[in-house]
Design an enzyme around this catalytic site. Structure first.
Site, PDB file in Angstrom:
ATOM      1  N   ASP A 170      30.195  31.356  31.833  1.00  0.00           N
ATOM      2  CA  ASP A 170      30.727  32.465  32.632  1.00  0.00           C
ATOM      3  C   ASP A 170      30.085  33.763  32.174  1.00  0.00           C
ATOM      4  O   ASP A 170      30.371  34.263  31.086  1.00  0.00           O
ATOM      5  CB  ASP A 170      32.249  32.541  32.471  1.00  0.00           C
ATOM      6  CG  ASP A 170      32.890  33.628  33.331  1.00  0.00           C
ATOM      7  OD1 ASP A 170      32.164  34.266  34.124  1.00  0.00           O
ATOM      8  OD2 ASP A 170      34.100  33.839  33.196  1.00  0.00           O
ATOM      9  N   HIS A 226      38.604  34.526  40.408  1.00  0.00           N
ATOM     10  CA  HIS A 226      37.490  34.599  39.461  1.00  0.00           C
ATOM     11  C   HIS A 226      36.647  33.331  39.542  1.00  0.00           C
ATOM     12  O   HIS A 226      37.182  32.223  39.617  1.00  0.00           O
ATOM     13  CB  HIS A 226      37.991  34.798  38.032  1.00  0.00           C
ATOM     14  CG  HIS A 226      36.886  34.867  37.034  1.00  0.00           C
ATOM     15  ND1 HIS A 226      35.899  35.835  37.089  1.00  0.00           N
ATOM     16  CD2 HIS A 226      36.573  34.065  35.973  1.00  0.00           C
ATOM     17  CE1 HIS A 226      35.043  35.640  36.111  1.00  0.00           C
ATOM     18  NE2 HIS A 226      35.424  34.576  35.422  1.00  0.00           N
ATOM     19  N   CYS A 239      31.716  38.831  39.440  1.00  0.00           N
ATOM     20  CA  CYS A 239      31.623  37.434  39.008  1.00  0.00           C
ATOM     21  C   CYS A 239      30.882  36.532  39.977  1.00  0.00           C
ATOM     22  O   CYS A 239      30.079  35.687  39.556  1.00  0.00           O
ATOM     23  CB  CYS A 239      33.012  36.876  38.705  1.00  0.00           C
ATOM     24  SG  CYS A 239      34.125  36.742  40.131  1.00  0.00           S
TER      25      CYS A 239
END
Length: 283
Positions: free
Chosen positions: A132, A115, A76
């Site tokens: 995202d 995250h 991420c």
């Protein structure tokens, strides 16, 4: 041309070529959706550096070398840093956020914030968007969604919504949920993916998160390979030795890899990833 686009460590042209996006370079909703989807369908999710015992560099030059000019993916922090740099070059205002992954968790507070994702302000739009491209799961966002509750969003074959969770803190707690299909038409249920506030986070915060996730012996990303790749018609996942293919029609095929040569072929050919030197995929 913006300062981000001019930096010698980040090449916007190379990034857009890598994800195959050829639209106009402007800060509007069409551009945000197009770049987001192109990135999600082009760059795989992978944790091979942590499996080797090292946290990947988040420096723009290193991300370019690894994920844009090299045959690698990332997780991420890497994915959303690349997306942020591109969006800022187009003129979007982008704020990094941090979330607690709630998949399999008893409560959001039982997990740390590990995250990374992005809050994007789109000129002319009344609401900011959640973007995202780095959540390594079959139900991850393929398109950004507006930061609003009470609305269901469908995009690229996936359904998401945002809800508010009970929370004692001063900031509202949001949860991104994905609709998981059931056995028949219209069936299924909503499942939480991650919970977050709109508090902005700095690059120094993500350096700490990245070091923990990439090196801590209890991190799930340091113990085994975990790869994801989404294309227009299927989703691929490698979790340790278990290779799963999910087709657009819902057909799921699973296979346990037993030979190192077979595992390396799957990673190279199916995920498009070059296995780092010194790594054994099956331990």
């Amino acid at each position: 041309m913006s300062e981000t686009e001019q930096t010698p460590t980040y090449d916007l042209d190379a990034y857009l070529d890598r994800i195959g996006w050829k639209g106009e370079r402007r800060a509007d909703l069409e551009t945000l959706r197009g770049v987001h989807l192109a990135h999600a369908l082009s760059l795989p999710f992978e944790n091979l550096d942590p499996v080797l015992g090292r946290a990947p560099s988040l420096a723009p030059a290193d991300l370019m070398a690894k994920m844009i000019h090299g045959r690698r993916g990332g997780y991420c922090y890497e994915h959303n840093t690349l997306l942020r740099l591109a969006l800022e070059a187009f003129g979007f205002r982008v704020t990094p956020l941090a979330a607690r992954v709630v998949v399999g968790a008893a409560t959001p507070e039982s997990r740390p914030r590990t995250h990374a994702m992005l809050r994007v302000e789109v000129p002319g739009e009344p609401l900011p968007y959640l973007a995202d491209v780095g959540f390594g799961a079959p139900g991850a966002l393929l398109l950004p969604v507006p930061l609003v509750t009470g609305t269901e969003f469908e995009g690229a074959g996936r359904r998401h919504r945002l809800v508010r969770l009970p929370h004692d803190g001063p900031l509202e707690l949001w949860e991104l949920q994905v609709h998981e299909a059931g056995g028949g038409a219209g069936e299924g249920d909503w499942a939480g993916q991650y919970a977050f506030t709109l508090e902005p986070f700095a690059a120094s915060d993500f350096e700490v998160f990245n070091w923990f996730v990439g090196t801590h012996p209890r991190s799930p990303f340091t113990s085994r390979p975990y790869l994801q790749r989404t294309t227009a018609d299927r989703h691929l996942a490698l979790d340790g030795a278990r290779f799963t293919e999910t087709r657009a029609d819902g057909t799921v095929t699973e296979h346990t890899l037993t030979e190192e040569a077979e595992a390396r072929r799957v990673v190279t050919e199916e995920f498009g990833i070059e296995v780092p030197e010194g790594l054994r995929l099956l331990g």
